[in-house]
Design an enzyme around this catalytic site. Structure first.
Site, mmCIF file in Angstrom:
data_model
loop_
_atom_site.group_PDB
_atom_site.id
_atom_site.type_symbol
_atom_site.label_atom_id
_atom_site.label_comp_id
_atom_site.label_asym_id
_atom_site.label_seq_id
_atom_site.Cartn_x
_atom_site.Cartn_y
_atom_site.Cartn_z
ATOM 1 N N HIS A 77 77.668 -31.522 -106.997
ATOM 2 C CA HIS A 77 78.262 -32.580 -107.830
ATOM 3 C C HIS A 77 77.745 -32.562 -109.280
ATOM 4 O O HIS A 77 78.304 -33.232 -110.131
ATOM 5 C CB HIS A 77 78.097 -33.960 -107.178
ATOM 6 N N ASP B 231 63.964 -23.331 -107.032
ATOM 7 C CA ASP B 231 64.328 -24.259 -108.123
ATOM 8 C C ASP B 231 63.778 -23.683 -109.428
ATOM 9 O O ASP B 231 63.138 -22.604 -109.427
ATOM 10 C CB ASP B 231 63.766 -25.667 -107.854
ATOM 11 N N ARG C 166 71.830 -29.604 -101.524
ATOM 12 C CA ARG C 166 71.957 -31.067 -101.478
ATOM 13 C C ARG C 166 71.919 -31.602 -102.906
ATOM 14 O O ARG C 166 70.980 -31.335 -103.662
ATOM 15 C CB ARG C 166 70.811 -31.682 -100.675
ATOM 16 N N ASP D 192 67.136 -18.376 -110.446
ATOM 17 C CA ASP D 192 67.951 -19.312 -111.220
ATOM 18 C C ASP D 192 69.310 -19.199 -110.562
ATOM 19 O O ASP D 192 69.834 -18.103 -110.398
ATOM 20 C CB ASP D 192 68.010 -18.836 -112.686
#
Ligand SMILES: C[S@@+](CC[C@H](N)C(=O)[O-])C[C@H]1O[C@@H](n2cnc3c(N)ncnc32)[C@H](O)[C@@H]1O
Length: 462
Positions: free
Chosen positions: A360, A306, A356, A340
């Site tokens: 979206h 992350d 996850r 990244d």
């Protein structure tokens, strides 16, 4: 009686029948299990309560959806359209009042008084708020079945307000506000994020549409920043926002637990992966998803990736929850000095790339870019496992809507949320297949774990 009246009454009766038959199903399930159906007036809530667990049993879950859809449709059918539209145009007060109640620790104050409740004067004195206004705020919420007005100006928790219990005493929360989320499982952080940041952001939707500019979304207008939200969160002054959001992602399973959503029966078969298979949690947030996987399947190797500050929080979380995996070097943490997801993917031997609530967030161009970086690093046997909602159409399916209307309202709230934050949106299955194909992945299988609204979309290299 005119024909139209007869037809309309027939529709209403059909809806009422759905409600009654669904109640029969629920009654049978609870009596067969020997579990009491909890009352809305109960002042406590625990998702581990057998009565709550029974809600995820397929027949009960389906009956619940049917009742939610049919009851809301019955209201819409009989209610004045003027009332409906005016109520809809002011539904934001529900969110803002909920936020006030949570910030003022009303739930924790009321917890001390049980089902009998306490006079609003006491709540106002403890939270240093004006009595009259607080009373009206709580009454608005009680009108929507969040809290209960036991008698005039005396309020108590009910099963819905009790969800917002942060797990600490009101005295501790007022004394150390900076530690208010330390015992929260994530649901309160999520509710506060939605009823604070997302409420502000949603007010900018029309202006943003009317003055459309590339890469400017309601979030950018509301918080006066050019940065995409996740990069904005990385700034030191936004540490609270980052922490609240990341914890909120842990609380996001409103209808089932995280482990049901990720590991549930008839979901992706994690147990078929060989020992030492490498699972890369791309955009891992607090690392809670990969942690749940590792706890059940300790033979797997995990890489959490992350942005730098976020992956730091993930490491802290694992240090508390599963230090043995860190000591045994079965988990790695990669931040944006070396990771990244718009840049080349550093892990070249992944068995699974897990995403996850990543897809979206981004429009098709940006998502295809992310997926292509994963495809470039994939082995022929690598699988992509995407956990995201699949958008359902609201077309009519007599007499209910085919998506169960407000029974599935969360789908459409998240959809607007991700658009307003970053220009993303929930996708239909064909839309998923198309964006995967753009990045040279083939949609292979969709798993639907029991008791969860969280499908697992699996893709393989083309
Ligand atoms: C909606 S959160 C989902 C977190 C986690 N996967 C979960 O399910 O709770 C999206 C995550 O993507 C991360 N992210 C955003 N941009 C990123 C980038 N360019 N590279 C890596 N991670 C990124 C965010 O920091 C955030 O943790």
């Amino acid at each position: 009686m005119a024909d139209t009246t007869r037809t309309q009454i027939e529709t209403l009766r059909q809806l009422a029948k759905i409600v009654n038959e669904s109640l029969d199903t629920i009654e049978a399930a609870y009596s067969q299990a020997g579990v009491a159906l909890p009352s809305l007036n109960s002042p406590t809530f625990s998702s581990a309560d057998p009565a709550e667990v029974l809600r995820t049993e397929p027949a009960v879950a389906r009956a619940t959806l049917d009742i939610m859809a049919a009851a809301a449709q019955l209201s819409a059918e009989v209610c004045s359209p003027l009332t409906m539209v005016l109520n809809a145009s002011q539904s934001f007060y529900l969110a803002s009042c909920l936020n006030v109640a949570s910030e003022l620790n009303v739930v924790e104050i009321l917890k001390e008084y049980g089902a009998g409740g306490v006079h609003v004067d006491e709540i106002a004195a403890r939270s240093k708020t004006e009595t009259g206004l607080l009373s009206r705020i709580l009454r608005l919420l009680a009108t929507h079945h969040v809290f209960r007005e036991v008698k005039p100006d005396v309020f108590a928790n009910n099963r819905i307000s009790a969800v917002l219990d942060k797990g600490q005493s009101a005295a501790d929360l007022f004394a150390k506000p900076e530690e208010r989320f330390t015992k929260d499982t994530g649901i309160v952080a999520l509710v506060e994020y939605c009823s604070d940041d997302l409420l502000r952001v949603s007010a900018e939707l029309t202006t943003t549409i009317l003055n459309a500019q590339p890469n400017v979304y309601p979030y950018n207008r509301a918080f006066d920043t050019d940065l995409p939200m996740f990069y904005f969160f990385q700034r030191p002054e936004n540490a609270y926002k980052l922490k609240r959001f990341a914890l909120g992602m842990q609380g996001i399973q409103t209808t089932s637990s995280l482990s049901e959503g990720v590991l549930g029966q008839s979901g992706f078969e994690w147990d078929t992966l060989p020992a030492d298979a490498v699972v890369v949690d791309v955009g891992c947030g607090n690392g809670h998803v990969s942690l749940a996987i590792a706890q059940k399947h300790p033979k797997l190797k995990i890489v959490n990736q992350d942005l730098a500050r976020q992956v730091g929080l993930a490491k802290q979380y694992w240090e508390t929850e599963m230090p043995s995996h860190i000591e045994n070097q079965r988990v790695e943490f990669q931040g944006d000095a070396d990771h990244d997801f718009f840049q080349p993917q550093p892990v070249k031997n992944a068995d699974i790339f897990l995403l996850r609530f990543i897809a979206h967030n981004w429009d098709d161009v940006k998502l295809a870019h992310i997926l292509q970086k994963l495809r470039d690093a994939a082995m022929p046997t690598t699988k992509l496992v995407i956990l995201d909602k699949i958008q359902l159409f609201a077309a009519s399916w007599e007499p209910l809507l085919s998506n169960w209307g407000v029974g599935n309202a969360e789908y459409y709230y998240f959809d607007m949320g991700v658009h307003n934050m970053l220009g993303g949106g929930e996708r239909t299955l064909p839309a998923f297949a198309a964006v995967l194909a753009r990045a040279h992945w083939r949609l292979d299988k969709v798993y639907r774990p029991q008791g969860s609204h969280q499908p697992h979309i699996v893709a393989v290299p083309m």
